[in-house]
Design an enzyme around this catalytic site. Structure first.
Site, PDB file in Angstrom:
ATOM      1  N   HIS A  19       0.843  -1.204   0.000  1.00  0.00           N
ATOM      2  CA  HIS A  19       0.000   0.000   0.000  1.00  0.00           C
ATOM      3  C   HIS A  19       0.878   1.254   0.000  1.00  0.00           C
ATOM      4  O   HIS A  19       0.644   2.186  -0.768  1.00  0.00           O
ATOM      5  CB  HIS A  19      -0.889   0.048   1.251  1.00  0.00           C
ATOM      6  CG  HIS A  19      -1.977  -0.987   1.271  1.00  0.00           C
ATOM      7  ND1 HIS A  19      -2.232  -1.772   2.366  1.00  0.00           N
ATOM      8  CD2 HIS A  19      -2.891  -1.342   0.336  1.00  0.00           C
ATOM      9  CE1 HIS A  19      -3.254  -2.572   2.111  1.00  0.00           C
ATOM     10  NE2 HIS A  19      -3.666  -2.337   0.874  1.00  0.00           N
ATOM     11  N   LYS A  43     -17.238  -6.929   8.989  1.00  0.00           N
ATOM     12  CA  LYS A  43     -17.953  -6.842  10.262  1.00  0.00           C
ATOM     13  C   LYS A  43     -16.983  -6.829  11.438  1.00  0.00           C
ATOM     14  O   LYS A  43     -17.172  -6.129  12.397  1.00  0.00           O
ATOM     15  CB  LYS A  43     -18.952  -7.990  10.382  1.00  0.00           C
ATOM     16  CG  LYS A  43     -20.115  -7.769   9.437  1.00  0.00           C
ATOM     17  CD  LYS A  43     -21.420  -8.356   9.933  1.00  0.00           C
ATOM     18  CE  LYS A  43     -22.600  -7.858   9.146  1.00  0.00           C
ATOM     19  NZ  LYS A  43     -22.501  -8.173   7.715  1.00  0.00           N
ATOM     20  N   ARG A  92      -1.399  -6.341  -8.402  1.00  0.00           N
ATOM     21  CA  ARG A  92      -0.168  -7.079  -8.127  1.00  0.00           C
ATOM     22  C   ARG A  92       0.040  -8.149  -9.203  1.00  0.00           C
ATOM     23  O   ARG A  92       0.895  -8.041 -10.053  1.00  0.00           O
ATOM     24  CB  ARG A  92      -0.219  -7.737  -6.746  1.00  0.00           C
ATOM     25  CG  ARG A  92      -0.190  -6.750  -5.594  1.00  0.00           C
ATOM     26  CD  ARG A  92      -0.729  -7.328  -4.333  1.00  0.00           C
ATOM     27  NE  ARG A  92      -2.124  -7.735  -4.510  1.00  0.00           N
ATOM     28  CZ  ARG A  92      -2.950  -8.063  -3.535  1.00  0.00           C
ATOM     29  NH1 ARG A  92      -2.510  -8.111  -2.298  1.00  0.00           N
ATOM     30  NH2 ARG A  92      -4.190  -8.388  -3.770  1.00  0.00           N
ATOM     31  N   SER A 130      -3.086  -7.628   2.788  1.00  0.00           N
ATOM     32  CA  SER A 130      -3.499  -7.443   4.193  1.00  0.00           C
ATOM     33  C   SER A 130      -4.017  -8.757   4.763  1.00  0.00           C
ATOM     34  O   SER A 130      -3.750  -9.100   5.912  1.00  0.00           O
ATOM     35  CB  SER A 130      -4.603  -6.394   4.288  1.00  0.00           C
ATOM     36  OG  SER A 130      -4.128  -5.143   3.884  1.00  0.00           O
TER      37      SER A 130
END
Ligand code: PNS
Length: 188
Positions: A19, A43, A92, A130
């Site tokens: 990032h 969530k 990517r 991530s």
């Protein structure tokens, strides 16, 4: 340098070196870059929006044309509210392409004046996501080099028990003269 404002939307849970690499590249190209964190993307995120905001702000403090914000609802609506001209996204590997193409075309359908611009992060980060960082860290594995140090530190704080478990498994006591014990890395 492209005149105008671009937004770089995402979940950033947590921000990775990939990032950051893309933010630096984007900052070179666009007059202004807004990194926009989606609120309620998942969530149960690992990091709260406030934590992600703080980490990204710290990581980009030296980039004067970059600011960090959050958004909710449709991304194109948020982009319009900032009068952004471009959406920046990273690709990517080819596996990212299908999802990104769909999203870019849907966003174009929703707002034809907004252009999606794709950039490639440095190849050394081409496998970093991530999701995988979370997975490795949750299992107590090392994420050094994959995320900025401040993120690594935050992961450690959050997942301290998992790291303790990992460290304990990889360190064995070493007997030294005088009876004191020194820790050394276990050969595997
Ligand atoms: O980092 P991510 O999770 O791949 O980012 C995805 C994101 C936040 C860019 C995307 O989910 C998004 O824009 N969500 C906001 C809702 C929206 O506009 N959906 C339509 C996208 S075609």
């Amino acid at each position: 340098m492209h005149k105008g404002l671009a937004i770089y939307p995402g979940s950033f849970d947590p921000p990775t070196n990939g990032h950051l690499d893309l933010i630096e590249r984007g900052a070179e190209i666009f007059e202004e870059l807004v990194v926009a964190i989606l609120r309620n993307s998942e969530k149960s995120p690992m990091f709260s929006v406030a934590e992600r905001l703080e980490m990204l702000r710290e990581l980009t403090a030296s980039l004067k044309n970059v600011r960090i914000d959050t958004f909710d609802g449709l991304m194109v609506e948020y982009a319009k509210s900032l009068e952004a001209t471009c959406i920046l996204r990273g690709i990517r590997a080819i596996s990212d392409y299908e999802y990104e193409l769909q999203m870019a075309l849907m966003n174009r359908k929703l707002e034809p004046t907004l252009e999606t611009v794709f950039m490639m992060p440095a190849d050394k980060y081409s496998y970093v996501s991530s999701r995988l960082v979370r997975e490795v860290a949750q299992a107590g594995g090392p994420v050094k080099g994959l995320v900025p140090e401040v993120v690594e530190q935050k992961l450690r704080e959050k997942l301290e028990p998992a790291y303790k478990f990992h460290d304990a498994r990889h360190e064995v006591p070493l007997a030294v003269p005088g009876g004191k014990e020194k820790k050394r890395k276990k050969k595997v």
